[in-house]
Write a protein that holds these residues in place. Sequence first.
Motif, short mmCIF file in Angstrom:
data_model
loop_
_atom_site.label_atom_id
_atom_site.label_comp_id
_atom_site.label_asym_id
_atom_site.label_seq_id
_atom_site.Cartn_x
_atom_site.Cartn_y
_atom_site.Cartn_z
N GLY A 1 29.74 42.26 44.26
CA GLY A 1 31.09 42.24 43.96
C GLY A 1 31.75 42.89 44.95
O GLY A 1 33.00 42.59 45.41
N VAL A 2 31.19 44.32 45.45
CA VAL A 2 31.93 45.03 46.30
C VAL A 2 31.81 44.68 47.81
O VAL A 2 33.08 44.64 48.39
CB VAL A 2 31.29 46.44 46.23
N GLN B 1 33.62 36.73 49.22
CA GLN B 1 34.20 35.67 48.43
C GLN B 1 33.84 35.56 47.04
O GLN B 1 34.30 34.65 46.36
CB GLN B 1 32.95 34.62 49.00
N LEU B 2 33.08 36.78 46.43
CA LEU B 2 32.98 36.73 45.20
C LEU B 2 34.44 37.67 44.66
O LEU B 2 34.65 38.78 45.29
CB LEU B 2 31.88 37.49 44.68
N THR B 3 34.71 37.28 43.29
CA THR B 3 35.85 37.98 42.69
C THR B 3 35.29 39.11 41.90
O THR B 3 34.27 38.91 41.09
CB THR B 3 36.66 36.95 41.73
N PHE B 4 35.80 40.26 42.43
CA PHE B 4 35.44 41.46 41.61
C PHE B 4 36.45 42.47 41.30
O PHE B 4 37.09 42.65 42.18
CB PHE B 4 34.41 42.13 42.51
N HIS B 5 36.59 42.98 40.04
CA HIS B 5 37.64 43.87 39.65
C HIS B 5 37.17 44.95 39.13
O HIS B 5 36.05 45.03 38.41
CB HIS B 5 38.74 43.15 38.64
N TRP B 6 37.76 46.37 39.53
CA TRP B 6 37.16 47.65 38.89
C TRP B 6 37.29 47.62 37.69
O TRP B 6 36.38 48.50 37.23
CB TRP B 6 37.78 48.80 39.82
N TRP B 7 37.94 47.02 36.99
CA TRP B 7 37.93 47.10 35.51
C TRP B 7 36.89 46.48 34.58
O TRP B 7 36.40 46.81 33.75
CB TRP B 7 39.32 46.37 34.70
N TYR B 8 35.92 45.85 35.63
CA TYR B 8 34.63 45.30 35.21
C TYR B 8 33.69 46.44 34.95
O TYR B 8 33.02 46.40 33.83
CB TYR B 8 34.04 44.40 36.18
N VAL B 9 33.73 47.62 35.53
CA VAL B 9 32.90 48.90 35.26
C VAL B 9 32.99 49.33 33.92
O VAL B 9 32.29 49.69 33.13
CB VAL B 9 32.90 49.77 36.57
N PRO B 10 34.32 49.89 33.67
CA PRO B 10 34.53 50.48 32.17
C PRO B 10 34.29 49.47 31.18
O PRO B 10 33.72 49.98 30.02
CB PRO B 10 36.08 51.00 32.31
N LEU B 11 34.58 48.19 31.59
CA LEU B 11 34.16 46.92 30.37
C LEU B 11 32.85 47.24 30.20
O LEU B 11 32.13 47.18 29.00
CB LEU B 11 34.51 45.77 30.96
N ALA C 1 29.86 26.07 33.64
CA ALA C 1 30.56 24.83 33.57
C ALA C 1 32.06 25.19 33.41
O ALA C 1 33.05 24.04 33.74
CB ALA C 1 29.99 24.30 32.14
N ALA C 2 32.48 26.39 32.70
CA ALA C 2 33.98 26.49 32.59
C ALA C 2 34.58 27.14 33.78
O ALA C 2 35.81 27.36 33.77
CB ALA C 2 34.02 27.62 31.46
N GLY C 3 33.73 27.60 34.91
CA GLY C 3 34.43 28.04 36.00
C GLY C 3 34.79 29.34 36.06
O GLY C 3 35.62 29.96 36.69
N GLY C 4 34.04 30.07 35.04
CA GLY C 4 34.16 31.43 34.76
C GLY C 4 33.64 32.31 35.58
O GLY C 4 32.82 32.05 36.59
N SER C 5 33.45 33.69 35.82
CA SER C 5 32.98 34.55 36.55
C SER C 5 31.56 34.86 36.24
O SER C 5 31.13 35.62 35.41
CB SER C 5 33.79 36.05 36.50
N LEU C 6 30.56 34.40 37.07
CA LEU C 6 29.16 34.73 36.89
C LEU C 6 28.88 36.16 37.17
O LEU C 6 27.95 36.81 36.56
CB LEU C 6 28.32 33.80 37.69
N VAL C 7 29.38 36.80 38.11
CA VAL C 7 29.33 38.14 38.51
C VAL C 7 29.63 38.95 37.20
O VAL C 7 28.88 39.90 36.87
CB VAL C 7 30.30 38.62 39.56
N LEU C 8 30.85 38.74 36.42
CA LEU C 8 31.18 39.42 35.30
C LEU C 8 30.19 39.30 34.40
O LEU C 8 29.65 40.05 33.38
CB LEU C 8 32.53 39.18 34.80
N THR C 9 29.71 38.01 34.19
CA THR C 9 28.72 37.54 33.18
C THR C 9 27.36 38.25 33.22
O THR C 9 26.68 38.84 32.53
CB THR C 9 28.61 36.07 33.15
#
Length: 296
Positions: A41-42, A46-56, A191-199
């Motif tokens: 992510g960092v 090309q991959l979407t990564f938000h820092w709020w992923y970490v506290p989540l 299939a829904a086009g969501g974030s596999l990184v977050l998943t």
Amino acid sequence: MTPRSTAIPKNWKTFDIPSFFSAFGYPVLGVVLFVTMILLGVFVSQLTFHWWYVPLAFGVIAFSVFWCNMGIGPLHRILQHRAGELAPPAQVVAMLNLFFAMQGRVRDWVNYHSQHHRFADQPGDPHNPFESKRWAWVGWILWRDQNDVERPWPLWLKKHPIIVWMDEFYIQFSIVIHFVVPAIVYLIVWAAGGSLVLTALLHASVIIGRAIQFHATVYGINVLGHLKTPVWADHLMALLTGGEAFHDHHHDQPQSALHRPRKGVWNRIVDYNGTVLLLLEKIGWVRNLKIAPQFA
């Protein structure tokens, strides 16, 4: 009686591979997946990564610790020590949580724990920390005596057909919960086009939370629970084990649904396994709770 830590030979015949995977292999996979997703992510633009992923992710780790304890609490206090009765819905939920927590078969868990209470801190105790702290932590899980795993169902548990039936399919349920369900979630997100990184990051967090709870239980209770430890350590281990780590009174009065006094906000927080049992009693999922006099 010969101490268990020396009586059980340490070789490939007695080595329990599923227990090794549960205690070490699976947690390592979780940590590797977590670190990999952070790095991807960092450093991969090309991959979407938000820092709020970490506290989540840390929130998911904490929730996974809590959820695992929702299996351990009913198992230890109700099914093991008969401090009450679980209604059928509570039996199903407790078993599903135990599969999630990867605690092994209920039959084996109860038989080992019964031996522990019979021979506590003496030769014959399956995990006596005064023989070996390492053995009391994980040695007894990794090397098994065949006689132990062939012990029959405790008589009182035979009256719980739901528990017995679900326990017979422990491996199958565990595979579904830990591998099939995550695979389906990944497929739906893709299939829904969501974030596999977050998943993947959240999946890794679930695995890590389960591992933290697992080792807090086996080390915090089997080792620290039988040694002199500071009050802060007792409360820290209690938060990670739902209150099971409050152990100083347990062998004197094991048949108690609460491990801390009923009154007091902090008591109900650190002994949240007992708090949940009190709440389940109110909705009829748990009946006839027994509480030690000093905690009533």
